[in-house]
Design a protein around this motif. Structure first.
Motif, mmCIF file in Angstrom:
data_model
loop_
_atom_site.group_PDB
_atom_site.id
_atom_site.type_symbol
_atom_site.label_atom_id
_atom_site.label_comp_id
_atom_site.label_asym_id
_atom_site.label_seq_id
_atom_site.Cartn_x
_atom_site.Cartn_y
_atom_site.Cartn_z
ATOM 1 N N VAL A 343 0.641 -0.614 0.433
ATOM 2 C CA VAL A 343 0.174 0.182 -0.293
ATOM 3 C C VAL A 343 0.962 1.048 0.458
ATOM 4 N N LEU A 344 1.855 1.444 1.168
ATOM 5 C CA LEU A 344 3.029 2.634 0.747
ATOM 6 C C LEU A 344 3.421 2.551 -0.470
ATOM 7 N N GLU A 345 3.274 1.546 -1.243
ATOM 8 C CA GLU A 345 4.218 1.345 -2.570
ATOM 9 C C GLU A 345 3.314 1.969 -3.887
ATOM 10 N N LYS A 346 2.313 1.822 -3.813
ATOM 11 C CA LYS A 346 1.807 1.994 -4.648
ATOM 12 C C LYS A 346 0.923 3.263 -4.693
ATOM 13 N N ARG A 347 0.040 3.618 -3.374
ATOM 14 C CA ARG A 347 -0.418 4.659 -2.983
ATOM 15 C C ARG A 347 0.014 6.003 -2.137
ATOM 16 N N ALA A 348 1.366 6.391 -1.680
ATOM 17 C CA ALA A 348 2.123 7.049 -1.325
ATOM 18 C C ALA A 348 3.800 7.311 -2.028
ATOM 19 N N GLY A 349 3.873 5.988 -3.251
ATOM 20 C CA GLY A 349 4.811 6.716 -3.636
ATOM 21 C C GLY A 349 6.277 6.158 -2.621
ATOM 22 N N ILE A 350 6.792 5.316 -1.313
ATOM 23 C CA ILE A 350 7.289 4.794 -0.734
ATOM 24 C C ILE A 350 7.848 3.764 -1.887
ATOM 25 N N ARG A 351 8.759 4.094 -2.632
ATOM 26 C CA ARG A 351 9.812 2.923 -2.928
ATOM 27 C C ARG A 351 10.046 1.608 -1.694
ATOM 28 N N LEU A 352 9.875 0.430 -1.318
ATOM 29 C CA LEU A 352 10.626 0.062 -0.599
ATOM 30 C C LEU A 352 11.079 -1.573 -1.078
ATOM 31 N N SER A 353 10.835 -1.717 -2.133
ATOM 32 C CA SER A 353 10.650 -3.222 -2.828
ATOM 33 C C SER A 353 12.808 -3.603 -2.118
ATOM 34 N N SER A 354 12.831 -2.236 -2.157
ATOM 35 C CA SER A 354 14.477 -3.154 -2.408
ATOM 36 C C SER A 354 15.123 -3.063 -0.762
ATOM 37 N N CYS A 355 14.617 -3.085 0.118
ATOM 38 C CA CYS A 355 15.134 -2.227 1.495
ATOM 39 C C CYS A 355 14.315 -3.582 2.095
ATOM 40 N N ASP A 356 14.939 -3.795 2.468
ATOM 41 C CA ASP A 356 15.249 -4.657 4.312
ATOM 42 C C ASP A 356 14.421 -4.092 5.259
ATOM 43 N N THR A 449 -6.573 9.216 3.976
ATOM 44 C CA THR A 449 -5.371 8.269 3.874
ATOM 45 C C THR A 449 -4.353 8.361 4.130
ATOM 46 N N VAL A 450 -3.584 7.396 3.417
ATOM 47 C CA VAL A 450 -2.201 6.974 3.562
ATOM 48 C C VAL A 450 -1.369 8.423 3.331
ATOM 49 N N ARG A 451 -1.206 9.101 1.972
ATOM 50 C CA ARG A 451 -1.088 9.903 1.895
ATOM 51 C C ARG A 451 -0.905 11.101 2.695
ATOM 52 N N GLU A 452 -2.021 11.138 3.419
ATOM 53 C CA GLU A 452 -2.266 12.457 4.278
ATOM 54 C C GLU A 452 -1.104 12.551 5.698
ATOM 55 N N ALA A 453 -0.888 10.778 5.713
ATOM 56 C CA ALA A 453 -0.325 10.506 6.812
ATOM 57 C C ALA A 453 1.280 10.708 6.662
ATOM 58 N N VAL A 454 1.599 10.573 5.290
ATOM 59 C CA VAL A 454 3.255 10.200 5.039
ATOM 60 C C VAL A 454 3.397 12.371 4.840
ATOM 61 N N PHE A 455 2.311 13.033 4.122
ATOM 62 C CA PHE A 455 2.658 14.019 4.358
ATOM 63 C C PHE A 455 2.555 15.117 6.326
ATOM 64 N N TYR A 456 2.044 14.365 6.454
ATOM 65 C CA TYR A 456 2.048 15.052 8.037
ATOM 66 C C TYR A 456 3.767 14.431 8.432
ATOM 67 N N ILE A 457 4.325 13.416 8.672
ATOM 68 C CA ILE A 457 4.824 12.630 9.248
ATOM 69 C C ILE A 457 6.081 13.429 8.784
ATOM 70 N N LEU A 458 6.551 14.451 7.380
ATOM 71 C CA LEU A 458 7.269 14.604 6.819
ATOM 72 C C LEU A 458 7.609 15.504 6.303
ATOM 73 N N SER A 459 5.975 16.655 6.572
ATOM 74 C CA SER A 459 6.228 17.760 6.617
ATOM 75 C C SER A 459 6.212 18.219 8.035
ATOM 76 N N GLY A 460 5.816 17.655 9.110
ATOM 77 C CA GLY A 460 5.788 17.776 10.842
ATOM 78 C C GLY A 460 4.514 18.655 10.577
ATOM 79 N N GLU A 461 3.848 18.996 9.967
ATOM 80 C CA GLU A 461 2.021 19.994 9.954
ATOM 81 C C GLU A 461 1.523 19.103 9.459
ATOM 82 N N ASP A 462 0.196 19.962 9.698
ATOM 83 C CA ASP A 462 -1.136 19.807 9.465
ATOM 84 C C ASP A 462 -2.410 20.837 9.104
ATOM 85 N N SER A 463 -0.848 21.570 7.630
ATOM 86 C CA SER A 463 -1.400 22.834 7.669
ATOM 87 C C SER A 463 -2.750 22.672 5.973
#
Length: 469
Positions: A343-356, A449-463
């Motif tokens: 879900v992270l890779e498809k819906r939020a663009g976080i590529r984890l397929s090459s990561c442990d 959505t997951v995209r909003e959750a990722v935005f909040y974590i990366l930006s540190g704000e909910d503007s």
């Protein structure tokens, strides 16, 4: 495989009986579970001069309207955590199975229950098939003072035990353990499928016919289930599993079947040299030792029955040098983590397929509720981006395959538990925000959505999020 004369084959999983060996059980469809045992005699126990049928007040039919409500009143075990798992206390005439790994503390727990019951003037009989009376005495001295005398019987013969129970008529009986009991009517070794099923049936008749509450101690197999046929769990009223590492301090008592209460409740205990001590607030010890400003660490909330439990979810994401990256989980479902990675890779663009990816639920507790999905997502993103999440932030919510964050039940209780432990920010499903309302001193951020959750974590704000209160 031909059947020897006078023998039958039993399925160790469900108790299905067959005249010949079969690779797959027709009853439960499990493979390689049939074992060969001597056939049970056709002669009845009464004809052989064996046990008389157990009789009691329930042998004659009565009208439902004539049954008094106080006949099902519960008796406190003396341990609040155990009462919670049982649904409020011990129901008279119930058959309770307690399973767990060797050395986890099953016998210690029940011996402490016996101590509390006899100290409140209840009659209790402890039947041990594994320890001598001297060994029981030494262990009893470690768990506390017995103000009243506890009756002890070291016996494994079912006929002898039935005679003692009919003569003594105690209120509570502890059988330690059910795998050591044997009946002379069954020509197989103690612990076999036939013996365990026969012994459980006898104790069920005693519990229902004489109104005696019976605790059965059951050993578990390497797969973590109670040894013997699965029909054993169907026959009893309540099944409790004692979980945890025998070398660790904390133990989890989980109810997996309960005809008199919820099957999701847990009790938390700490093992000490004087026995088991109740842990009244599991969330505090689950979060103890949490590092500050550490990436990949997020606090989530899971409901165990009616109790909200806060747990620390730890994730470690790093680049892999292997053709197939590693995926390891401890304390949560492996397949669920793989689903969230997709879900992270498809819906939020976080590529984890090459990561442990390594995921751990700190504290040794196992959590499988979908409400921890949002916490898992945030921990994975935090570790991947090497960004620490606010230590006063808590998250809960179910994540769907479309990347949506779905509502969870009992959101108000989860938020109240977070506020009680000093958290200041709550990330939760947007559809559940209205049921919680505004709480002074607590910032509630609703996510769709997951995209909003990722935005909040990366930006540190909910503007950019219109759902903050």
């Amino acid at each position: 495989m031909a059947k020897a004369k006078g023998t039958v084959f039993f399925c160790q999983n469900c108790g299905y009986e067959s005249a010949k060996w079969q690779g797959q059980c027709p009853g439960c469809h499990e493979w390689n579970t049939f074992v060969e045992e001597p056939a049970a005699p056709k002669k009845s126990a009464a004809a052989k001069g064996g046990r008389a049928p157990v009789s009691g007040p329930g042998t004659e039919p009565v009208r439902l309207s004539e049954i008094r409500a106080d006949e099902s009143e519960r008796t406190s075990s003396g341990m609040a955590e155990l009462d919670r798992v049982l649904g409020g206390g011990i129901v008279s005439g119930s058959l309770i199975l307690v399973g767990g790994d060797p050395g986890i503390g099953k016998s210690t727990l029940l011996l402490q229950v016996c101590r509390d019951l006899v100290n409140r003037k209840h009659t209790v009989l402890y039947i041990s098939g594994e320890e001598s009376a001297r060994q029981l005495k030494l262990r009893a001295q470690r768990v506390g003072r017995f103000e009243e005398e506890l009756m002890v019987l070291c016996e494994t013969n079912l006929d002898t035990i039935c005679e003692v129970l009919q003569r003594q008529k105690p209120e509570f009986v502890v059988i330690d353990s059910i795998q050591t009991m044997y009946s002379e009517e069954v020509a197989s070794a103690p612990g076999s499928v036939s013996q365990v099923r026969q012994a459980t049936g006898v104790f069920m008749q005693i519990a229902k016919g004489m109104g005696i509450t019976v605790f059965l101690v059951g050993h578990v197999t390497k797969e973590g289930v109670v040894a013997g046929p699965r029909v054993l769990e169907h026959m009893v009223d309540t099944v409790l599993y004692f979980e945890g590492d025998r070398h660790a301090a904390y133990r989890i008592l989980r109810g997996v079947k309960n005809r008199f209460g919820s099957t999701n409740e847990i009790g938390v205990f700490e093992m000490r040299d004087t026995g088991l001590v109740e842990v009244e607030n599991p969330s505090e010890y689950m979060l103890s030792g949490k590092l500050e400003n550490a990436s990949g660490s997020v606090v989530a909330c899971s409901m165990e029955g009616t109790r909200p439990v806060l747990v620390e979810i730890q994730a470690l994401v790093c680049q892999s040098n292997l053709p197939m990256p590693r995926r390891t989980t401890a304390g949560t479902d492996f397949n669920r983590v793989n689903l969230l990675l997709a879900v992270l890779e498809k819906r939020a663009g976080i590529r984890l397929s090459s990561c442990d990816v390594y995921v751990n639920i700190a504290g040794g507790i196992k959590m499988t509720e979908p409400a921890i999905d949002l916490g898992l997502i945030l921990a994975l993103v935090s570790s991947y981006k090497d960004i620490a999440v606010d230590e006063k932030l808590i998250a809960f919510g179910e994540v769907g395959l479309s990347g949506e964050i779905r509502a969870v039940n009992m959101a108000k209780q989860r938020v109240d538990e977070a506020r009680k432990l000093g958290f200041t920010t709550v990330l939760m499903p947007e559809v559940s925000v209205r049921s919680v309302g505004k709480i002074p001193g607590l910032k509630i951020v609703g996510l769709k959505t997951v995209r909003e959750a990722v935005f909040y974590i990366l930006s540190g704000e909910d503007s950019g999020l219109p759902f903050s209160t």
